[in-house]
Design a protein around this motif. Structure first.
Motif, PDB file in Angstrom:
ATOM      1  N   ASN A 224       8.550  28.192 -43.283  1.00 36.63           N
ATOM      2  CA  ASN A 224       7.094  27.929 -44.165  1.00 36.63           C
ATOM      3  C   ASN A 224       7.485  29.302 -45.242  1.00 36.63           C
ATOM      4  O   ASN A 224       7.057  29.211 -46.686  1.00 36.63           O
ATOM      5  CB  ASN A 224       6.058  27.924 -44.220  1.00 36.63           C
ATOM      6  CG  ASN A 224       5.471  26.837 -43.509  1.00 36.63           C
ATOM      7  OD1 ASN A 224       6.372  25.854 -43.626  1.00 36.63           O
ATOM      8  ND2 ASN A 224       4.384  26.434 -42.971  1.00 36.63           N
ATOM      9  N   VAL A 225       7.526  30.808 -44.689  1.00 41.77           N
ATOM     10  CA  VAL A 225       7.488  31.586 -44.603  1.00 41.77           C
ATOM     11  C   VAL A 225       8.420  32.121 -45.973  1.00 41.77           C
ATOM     12  O   VAL A 225       8.365  32.528 -46.934  1.00 41.77           O
ATOM     13  CB  VAL A 225       6.607  33.567 -44.133  1.00 41.77           C
ATOM     14  CG1 VAL A 225       6.322  34.452 -44.927  1.00 41.77           C
ATOM     15  CG2 VAL A 225       5.152  32.724 -43.655  1.00 41.77           C
ATOM     16  N   LEU A 227       9.965  30.167 -47.624  1.00 41.30           N
ATOM     17  CA  LEU A 227      10.256  29.280 -49.127  1.00 41.30           C
ATOM     18  C   LEU A 227       9.350  29.973 -49.966  1.00 41.30           C
ATOM     19  O   LEU A 227      10.054  29.769 -51.384  1.00 41.30           O
ATOM     20  CB  LEU A 227       9.514  28.197 -48.615  1.00 41.30           C
ATOM     21  CG  LEU A 227      10.025  26.497 -48.082  1.00 41.30           C
ATOM     22  CD1 LEU A 227       9.227  25.671 -48.068  1.00 41.30           C
ATOM     23  CD2 LEU A 227      11.312  26.283 -48.229  1.00 41.30           C
ATOM     24  N   LEU A 228       8.662  30.724 -49.727  1.00 41.91           N
ATOM     25  CA  LEU A 228       8.360  31.537 -50.738  1.00 41.91           C
ATOM     26  C   LEU A 228       9.494  32.191 -51.142  1.00 41.91           C
ATOM     27  O   LEU A 228       9.332  33.275 -52.684  1.00 41.91           O
ATOM     28  CB  LEU A 228       7.673  32.484 -50.058  1.00 41.91           C
ATOM     29  CG  LEU A 228       5.897  32.159 -49.608  1.00 41.91           C
ATOM     30  CD1 LEU A 228       5.059  32.946 -49.228  1.00 41.91           C
ATOM     31  CD2 LEU A 228       5.218  31.111 -50.679  1.00 41.91           C
ATOM     32  N   ASP A 232       8.829  37.649 -50.569  1.00 45.09           N
ATOM     33  CA  ASP A 232       7.299  38.024 -49.829  1.00 45.09           C
ATOM     34  C   ASP A 232       7.888  37.674 -48.242  1.00 45.09           C
ATOM     35  O   ASP A 232       6.193  38.202 -47.420  1.00 45.09           O
ATOM     36  CB  ASP A 232       7.352  36.871 -50.549  1.00 45.09           C
ATOM     37  CG  ASP A 232       7.616  36.859 -51.642  1.00 45.09           C
ATOM     38  OD1 ASP A 232       7.563  37.422 -52.564  1.00 45.09           O
ATOM     39  OD2 ASP A 232       5.892  35.853 -52.738  1.00 45.09           O
TER      40      ASP A 232
END
Lengths: 339, 454
Positions: A224-225, A227-228, A232
């Motif tokens: 998920n992270v 994906l930023l 980031d």
């Protein structure tokens, strides 16, 4: 509703769907068997404690003839959808599929070479072993090509994957030219198939898949992270390069274990994660398990179709003919703004 | 926050002899700075000076070639990303996102540095996220997809994500770059509030005036080195800016906020330098002429102005440019002495520029004096009737002035003045061509098409 309870609810529903698909599929074929009988036969199979009397013929048809193939379909669908989900997140690209780093091409070269070349591979590698090894070697080679100074930019990885796939495509074409009488077997393998499965083939992937799936699930939050964006992700405490390496390795092995057994079955790893993302959102904590379960059901269902006609057709053709229009329907019916 | 004993004013970030490069290119060269806790430090400097590189080195994304960055006494490069992200939170510049996460999920990602892989969501995590929502006023978006937010809202969400990290140090890379002026101010006000609540903030800020207004200290980077570091007024000097930006800047006090105010001048000549393109006297007032004073001075004319009231915006502008300006007391009219002084300057000038000024009995003598000029350029943005507070007498003066003047719109002032000074325009409307020709001849930096073809 928290992400945890949503995940449990969706996974429960999709597990039930998978059970229904398995039972229905096992009942279909040249001999039609009612679902209740199928369920009883399955529950009385070897490791399970029940002993329903369903008759010897029914039991052999369900457990020994149909079930290996259905179980393989479920496992391969599960594996391809898992790897597809991870690759789409990894590349932040909804068009990525499990073989984007060349895994399928590598497996195909190994398999086709085994069929076509007049000599045996060393170490007594059979077709599936050769396909698995060449798939993993290909993915690793693509990774090495794209890595410089310990960093692997995803764009470079993507392009290296495309280039290597093109190259291996040429190798496969060359092998096909010299395949002679075995061309039918080669084409059949390349189209993706589940026919003639035995429990021995199921066992390998059944052993490889669960630990790798759990590992990937443990990295769902990292995915998920990521994906930023990598910058980031780093600022949020992710060891970016190490995490990428791990995700790439695990999903490549998962894909290789699947395609080595069944050949290249397209579209499952592309459309199942994509469709599930539209339904449950981009959060990998829910997307990964639901995609995997949906992928299992999808391949069980499409393989049932593939073998239910008068002449069996390779399942890869069915997944593509069903998958592509469904994909287009999803694209048109929902606003797709991104991952 | 991690260390409650660390009081405001103690060193939080120590940057020592930092060299950072990409391959052969050196981006930062011996950067040395100490940032105290509880400060809002603005990172300013021209494009390519290394502002973003410095931020990326402080948060550990880039490894320095030499030197070190320590936060709370710990060397960032030696820490794991997780440990580093508990000390430093970064609000990225590019806030465009290509995914459909809802806002709450994104803010919760800020807790990643504090969570173990298999650990659950704890009470402390919820509290940190709620506080981040509250401080940034973003809770109302919690269930919306990030992609549906406006740029300013997204900025606040990313700030909330950084706050959820509960790090003592906040880095912001151009937090105002893609925002309108209202959201720029709101964002910086918010950062100020966070600093008041105990955070230390380092922000790369493009706009020098916003930086001066909101930051406790500015760090001016030029060519990868620290050109100046300290309170805004000590950093934003005309010399330092000229060296760092290679541009002309005028530094004054902002009339409303009282903070240092920088105005960039359009051309490459230093304010107050020699002037050789001709003499221009400017009649203005109330801010109507300040722009022309800058432009004409920068273009190399010897500019005089007046008469203006002391404290008038135009008078301040003329002062800051070190121009020759005739002034009278605040609210006083133009007296005989001032009128003589103005007439002298009008006589000496090659051209008189009359701005789109409001006319009262006090400054009517300015117009009378201007009417004697050899060449007059008259800026007419609003009809004279709208800015005439005297009546028919003023109208007569204005009409006679207008009949001899070249009447232009604001953007045409430089070319009209250039034409007037070179004496090459007639007072009739067919002066346009002459003016254009004169301008082209004067501005030899403009490449002619024939040059380009060769």
């Amino acid at each position: 509703m928290t992400i945890r309870s949503r995940t449990v609810a969706w996974s429960g529903a999709l597990s039930a769907l998978l059970a229904v698909a398995v039972v229905a599929s096992a009942g279909m074929g040249s001999v039609s068997i009612p679902p209740a009988t199928v369920a009883k036969a399955l529950l009385s199979a070897d490791p399970l404690p029940f002993a329903f009397d369903v008759g010897r013929t029914n039991r052999i048809i369900v457990v020994n003839v149909r079930m290996p193939r259905i179980a393989l379909a479920a496992l391969v669908g599960f594996a391809l959808a898992t790897a597809g989900t991870v690759m789409q997140g990894f590349f932040r690209n909804p068009m990525a599929d499990p073989s984007i780093v060349g895994v399928s091409s590598g497996a195909a070269v190994g398999a086709v070479a085994t069929i076509v070349l007049p000599f045996a591979f060393p170490f007594g590698l059979e077709l599936q072993g050769a396909a698995f090894v060449s798939a993993v070697v290909t993915a690793f080679a693509v990774y090495l090509i794209a890595t410089e100074d310990g960093r692997t930019p995803t764009a470079t990885l993507l392009l290296a994957g495309v280039a290597v796939q093109t190259f291996l495509g040429a190798v496969i074409s060359l092998l096909l030219l010299h395949s002679g009488m075995s061309i039918r077997r080669v084409v059949y393998w390349l189209m993706g198939h589940l026919g003639g499965t035995t429990w021995a083939e199921v066992r390998v992937i059944a052993l490889v898949l669960p630990p790798l799936f759990l590992l990937l699930l443990a990295y769902a939050r990292d995915l998920n992270v990521l994906l930023l964006g990598e910058e980031d992700a780093h600022a949020l405490g992710i060891e970016v390069e190490r995490t990428k390496r791990l995700l790439l390795a695990a999903s490549s092995v998962v894909t290789a274990a699947a395609v080595a057994v069944t050949g290249v079955i397209g579209f499952v790893g592309l459309i199942v994660p994509h469709g599930m993302r539209l339904l449950v959102g981009p959060d990998h904590r829910i997307l990964l398990p639901t995609s995997a379960l949906a992928g299992a059901s999808f391949l069980v269902a499409t393989d049932t179709l593939a073998r239910s006609g008068s002449a069996e057709i390779p399942v890869g053709i069915v997944t593509a003919t069903l998958g592509a229009p469904f994909f287009l329907y999803l694209l048109r019916s929902r606003e797709v703004t991104g991952l | 926050m991690n260390d409650p004993d660390r009081g405001a004013g103690e060193p939080l970030v120590e940057i020592r002899d930092l060299d950072v490069g990409f391959g052969e290119t050196t981006v930062l060269d011996g950067v040395d700075a100490t940032i105290d806790s509880g400060r809002f430090v603005g990172l300013v400097g021209p494009n390519g000076a290394g502002k973003t590189t410095l931020l990326r080195t402080i948060n550990g994304t880039l490894a320095p070639d030499a030197g070190s960055v320590t936060v709370e006494g710990r060397r960032i490069q030696e820490l794991s990303s997780k440990a580093a992200s508990r000390l430093v939170a970064t609000v990225p510049q590019d806030t465009a996102v290509a995914f459909e996460f809802d806002v709450r999920t994104v803010v919760e990602m800020g807790r990643n540095p504090h969570r173990s892989r298999f650990g659950g969501w704890r009470e402390a995590d919820s509290e940190a996220v709620e506080r981040a929502f509250e401080w940034t006023d973003t809770e109302q978006f919690a269930d919306r997809a990030v992609s549906t937010l406006s740029g300013g809202e997204r900025q606040r969400v990313l700030l909330a994500r950084a706050l959820a990290q509960e790090s003592p140090l906040l880095l912001l890379d151009e937090p105002t770059a893609s925002l309108d002026i209202n959201h720029q101010v709101r964002t910086l006000e918010l950062v100020r509030t966070l600093v008041a609540r105990g955070k230390t903030a380092v922000a790369a800020i493009h706009d020098l005036n916003l930086a001066a207004q909101y930051c406790d200290e500015l760090l001016l980077l030029a060519d990868g080195e620290v050109a100046a570091f300290g309170p805004p007024a000590s950093v934003l000097t005309e010399d330092a800016l000229g060296d760092a930006f290679g541009a002309n800047a005028v530094v004054s006090r902002h009339p409303v906020t009282g903070s240092v105010y920088v105005t960039a001048l359009p051309e490459g000549r230093r304010a107050g330098g020699e002037a050789d393109r001709g003499r221009v006297h400017v009649v203005g007032g109330g801010g109507t002429a300040a722009r022309y004073l800058y432009v004409l001075d920068a273009a190399g004319y010897a500019v005089s102005a007046g008469a203006l009231n002391e404290g008038d915006t135009d008078a301040e502008a003329a002062r800051s440019l070190a121009l020759d300006v005739v002034t009278v007391d605040p609210f006083a009219g133009v007296d005989a002495a001032a009128r003589d002084a103005v007439e002298q300057r009008v006589d000496a000038a090659d051209c008189v520029l009359v701005a789109d000024v409001e006319v009262g009995t006090g400054n009517l003598p300015n117009l009378r004096a201007a009417a004697n000029a050899e060449h007059v350029v008259l800026v007419e943005d609003r009809p004279f009737a709208e800015r005439n507070y005297v009546g028919s007498e003023a109208r007569r003066v204005y009409e006679s002035l207008r009949s001899r003047a070249r009447v232009v719109e604001p953007p045409d002032v430089p070319s009209a003045v250039a034409a007037a000074v070179s004496g090459g325009y007639a007072t009739t409307a067919d002066g346009d061509d002459a003016a254009t020709t004169a301008t082209d001849a004067a501005d030899d930096r403009v490449a002619r098409p024939s040059d380009v073809q060769e």
